[in-house]
Design a protein around this motif. Structure first.
Motif, short mmCIF file in Angstrom:
data_model
loop_
_atom_site.label_atom_id
_atom_site.label_comp_id
_atom_site.label_asym_id
_atom_site.label_seq_id
_atom_site.Cartn_x
_atom_site.Cartn_y
_atom_site.Cartn_z
N LEU A 1 0.82 -1.22 0.00
CA LEU A 1 0.00 0.00 0.00
C LEU A 1 0.85 1.27 0.00
CD1 LEU A 1 -2.17 -2.17 0.86
CD2 LEU A 1 -3.28 -0.32 2.12
N VAL B 1 -5.23 2.34 -5.90
CA VAL B 1 -6.47 1.66 -5.52
C VAL B 1 -6.77 0.54 -6.52
CG1 VAL B 1 -8.97 1.93 -5.30
CG2 VAL B 1 -7.45 3.65 -4.32
N MET C 1 -9.92 2.11 1.12
CA MET C 1 -8.58 2.52 0.72
C MET C 1 -8.51 4.04 0.60
SD MET C 1 -6.97 -0.18 -2.00
CE MET C 1 -5.48 0.82 -1.98
N LEU D 1 -5.90 -1.41 6.84
CA LEU D 1 -6.97 -1.49 5.86
C LEU D 1 -8.00 -2.55 6.27
CD1 LEU D 1 -8.21 -0.74 3.10
CD2 LEU D 1 -6.73 -2.48 2.07
N GLU E 1 -8.24 5.49 3.98
CA GLU E 1 -6.93 5.29 4.59
C GLU E 1 -5.97 6.40 4.18
OE1 GLU E 1 -5.25 2.53 6.59
OE2 GLU E 1 -7.29 2.94 7.27
#
Length: 618
Positions: free
Chosen positions: A330, A354, A385, A416, A388
C-alpha cells in the motif's frame, strides 16, 4: 663401316638410356598415384548423378537449382533468407560484363519495338496497355542514356543454388523451404534435371560456369544486390560482448538499447534445458549491462541471483510465507504525468494504487476460492482505501506524502483490514491470511527497503513452496516492477527485468498477464524484458507465452532435449541442421536470432566474472 658402327652403338646407348628414363618415370608416377592430394581431403567416397539430385558418398545428398526468373526490383541481401531457412547451402553468382556495343544495339532495338507497339495501339484507340508501354519506353531510354554516359553498365548474371542434406527426406524438406522463400520474392528457380553434375561443378569455388543457357541481364545496381550480404557473425557495432561465433571465433556484441533503427525492441527470450547455461547467460548479460548503467531487477524463483545483486551494491528481498519482506504493497510514490502538450509533472496517483490493490486482492481471492470479489466487496475495498489515504492527509499533490521533509507513515494491510471489518465482515475475513500473523503476511508492514535507488534488485522466492503463496509473491513482485520500476524515468533510464524459469508464471494467468504487459508496453518506457525457461514447449503452449516470445527481438536457444529441440526448430523456423546442433551443444552454446539474422554462438564469461555468474544458491 666404322663410322656406321659407331652410330649404331650410339643409338643403342641412347635407346637404353631412354628405356631406363622411361622406367624411372613410370616408377615415379606410380609413387605419385599413391600419394595423398588436396582433393582427397574433401572428395566424397563416390558420386551418383541422379535424375534431379546428387548422391555424395553414403550419407550426403544434394540438389542444384538455377535462378530462371528474377523480380523486377532487387534489394540488397535478397538472398540472405536462403541461408537462414536451409542452413547447408552454397550460392554461386557468376557475373560477366556485357559489351557496350551489344548493349546499345539491344536497347535501341527493344525501345523501337515498344515505341512501334505504342504507336499502333494509339492509332487503334487501344489504351489498355498504354501506361505499361510508356513505362517500358521510359525505362529503356533512361538505361540507354546511362550506358551512353558511362553512368551504368549491363552485366550477364547466372545464379546457382546448391542445397545439401544428410538424407533424401531432409533434402526434400529443405528444398521445399528454399522454393517457398524464393516464391515469396517472385523468384522462379529450376532444378537442373539430368544436369546436376554440371551444376555441382558450377557452384564450386573455381569460377567456372558449366551451364551457359541461364544468363540474365542486370544493371550494376541489380548485380550488386546479388552479391552475398550475409556474414558469419551476427551482432551490433556496440554494446556488451555476449560471446563468440562458434565457427569463426568472431566476437558478437549485443546492444538491446541501441534504438529502433538497429533493434526493434529491448526484449530477449532465452530457452534451454537444465544445465545448458541459461542462468549463467542471464547473469552475464545483467552484469555487463549493469556496468554500462542499466538498472537490473531479477524475479528469482531459486534464489540464484542474491549473490550477484549484493556484490553489485544492490538489494535482495527474501520473500517467505509468514515473514515480512520489508515491502508494503500500500506504499505509494509520486509518478510522472504527461499532458497532451508533452509537459510533465509529478503527481500522486491514488486511483492507480487503488486499482492495483483491488486487482491484487481479487486475483488472490479468485485463485484461492475460484471466484473473484463481488460488486459490494469491490466498492467497500475502494471506499476504505480512499479513507486510509485521506486519514493521513495524502492527496494527489506530491507534498502531501511528506511532513517536515520526512515521508509519512503509509496505510498497511492491517490498518486497511481493520477499517474494512467495520463495514464488511466477509471481506475482512478474506483478508486475514494476508496480515502479518497469517500465512501470506509477507507484505503487511511499513516499507523498510529502498529499492528505487538500488542498481540491482532481486526478489528471491526460493523459500516459498505452496502455489498460493508463490502466486501472491509473483504477482506483488511483478506489480512493483511494472508500477515503480519499468515506468520510472521513461526512456532516458535504461532498465531490464530478468524473469527466471518463466514457465512457472504461465500456470498463474493473472501473474502471466504482467509479463505480457511488460513485453508489449515496456519498450515505450525504456524497459527490457528477459524471460528464460527450460520448458519451452510449456511456455509456448499458452497464448500469453507466445505473445511474450513474439515480442522479443532477440532469441537465444541453448541446448535442448530431443523433443524440445524439434519444437524450438519448428517454432523459430530454424534450419534443419540446427536441431542436431542444439541437442549436442555444450553449456553456453546455442543459436542466436537477432532481428531475423541467425548465428551459432558460444557464451563465454571472463575468468574474473565466473565467481559472480556461476550458479550458487544463497
Amino acid at each position: 663401316m666404322r663410322g656406321r658402327c659407331r652410330q649404331i652403338k650410339l643409338l643403342k646407348k641412347l635407346k637404353l638410356r631412354g628405356r631406363q628414363g622411361e622406367q624411372e618415370s613410370n616408377e615415379n608416377n606410380a609413387l605419385d598415384k599413391n600419394s595423398l592430394t588436396v582433393q582427397d581431403m574433401f572428395c566424397p567416397d563416390g558420386l551418383a548423378n541422379l535424375f534431379d539430385r546428387l548422391r555424395l558418398g553414403a550419407d550426403r545428398w544434394g540438389r542444384v537449382y538455377v535462378v530462371h526468373a528474377l523480380p523486377q526490383m532487387l534489394q540488397i541481401g535478397w538472398l540472405d533468407e536462403v541461408f537462414y531457412r536451409a542452413g547447408d547451402v552454397d550460392v554461386s553468382v557468376h557475373l560477366a560484363p556485357a559489351p557496350d556495343r551489344e548493349v546499345m544495339n539491344s536497347l535501341i532495338k527493344k525501345e523501337t519495338q515498344v515505341r512501334t507497339q505504342y504507336t499502333l495501339d494509339t492509332k487503334n484507340n487501344d489504351i489498355s496497355r498504354l501506361p505499361e508501354l510508356e513505362a517500358a519506353i521510359s525505362s529503356y531510354r533512361a538505361l540507354r542514356e546511362a550506358v551512353q554516359l558511362n553512368a551504368d553498365r549491363l552485366y550477364y548474371a547466372a545464379i546457382f543454388i546448391a542445397v545439401y542434406a544428410g538424407t533424401a527426406e531432409e533434402l526434400r524438406r529443405r528444398c521445399d523451404g528454399i522454393e517457398d522463400v524464393l516464391a515469396r520474392k517472385n523468384v522462379l528457380v529450376r532444378s537442373l534435371v539430368l544436369r546436376q553434375l554440371e551444376g555441382l561443378k558450377t557452384v564450386l569455388p573455381v569460377a567456372n560456369n558449366k551451364i551457359q543457357d541461364f544468363w540474365k541481364n542486370l544493371t550494376t545496381g541489380a548485380a550488386a544486390c546479388c552479391l552475398p550480404a550475409s556474414t558469419a557473425a551476427v551482432g551490433h557495432p556496440s554494446g556488451i560482448l555476449l560471446g563468440f561465433n562458434t565457427s569463426t571465433r568472431a566476437p558478437i556484441f549485443l546492444d538491446r538499447f541501441a534504438g529502433e533503427h538497429i533493434v526493434s525492441n529491448q526484449h530477449m527470450f532465452i530457452t534451454g534445458e537444465s544445465g545448458s547455461g541459461k542462468s549463467v547467460t542471464e547473469r552475464l548479460i545483467a552484469l555487463r549491462e549493469s556496468a554500462m548503467g542499466t538498472k537490473i531487477v531479477f524475479v528469482d524463483p531459486e534464489g540464484e541471483n542474491v549473490r550477484i545483486a549484493t556484490a553489485m551494491g544492490g538489494q535482495a528481498l527474501h520473500i517467505a510465507p509468514g515473514v515480512f519482506s520489508g515491502m508494503n504493497i500500500l506504499d505509494i510514490e509520486p509518478g510522472i504525468e504527461e499532458d497532451d502538450f508533452g509537459n510533465r509533472k509529478e503527481v500522486v496517483r491514488i486511483q492507480d494504487k487503488v486499482g492495483e490493490v483491488q486487482a491484487l486482492l481479487a486475483a488472490v481471492v479468485r485463485y484461492h476460492t475460484g471466484q473473484g470479489l463481488g460488486a459490494r466487496e469491490v466498492a467497500v475495498l475502494e471506499e476504505c482505501m480512499r479513507e486510509e489515504y485521506t486519514a493521513r492527509g495524502i492527496t494527489t499533490q506530491t507534498e502531501s506524502l511528506y511532513q517536515n521533509g520526512v515521508k509519512k507513515m503509509m496505510p498497511t494491510l492491517s490498518t486497511l483490514q481493520a477499517r474494512i471489518a467495520e463495514k464488511n465482515d466477509i471481506l475482512a475475513d478474506v483478508l486475514k491470511p494476508l496480515l502479518k500473523e497469517g500465512s501470506l503476511g509477507m507484505f503487511d508492514g511499513q516499507t523498510t527497503v529502498k529499492l528505487a535507488d538500488a542498481p540491482m534488485v532481486t526478489f528471491s522466492l526460493k523459500n516459498i513452496s505452496t502455489d498460493l503463496a508463490k502466486f501472491y509473491a509473483m504477482y506483488v513482485a511483478l506489480g512493483w516492477i511494472w508500477q515503480k520500476f519499468a515506468q520510472k524515468g521513461g526512456r532516458s533510464v535504461r532498465k531490464s527485468v530478468f524473469i527466471g524459469e518463466a514457465w512457472m508464471f504461465m500456470r498463474f494467468p493473472d501473474a502471466a498477464g504482467y509479463l505480457e504487459v511488460l513485453a508489449r508496453r515496456g519498450r515505450k518506457h525504456g524497459c527490457g524484458l528477459v524471460p528464460s525457461t527450460q520448458r519451452f514447449e510449456e511456455f509456448a503452449a499458452t497464448q500469453t507465452g507466445r505473445s511474450v516470445i513474439e515480442s522479443c527481438a532477440t532469441v537465444l536457444t541453448l541446448k535442448q532435449e530431443d523433443h524440445a529441440a524439434d519444437a524450438a526448430v519448428n517454432y523459430f523456423k530454424l534450419a534443419g541442421g540446427c536441431r542436431d546442433f542444439l541437442v549436442q551443444a555444450r553449456p553456453g552454446m546455442g543459436i542466436l536470432r537477432l532481428s531475423g539474422a541467425v548465428t551459432a554462438i558460444q557464451v563465454s564469461p571472463a575468468p574474473f566474472e565466473w565467481p559472480l555468474v556461476e550458479t550458487k544458491v544463497v
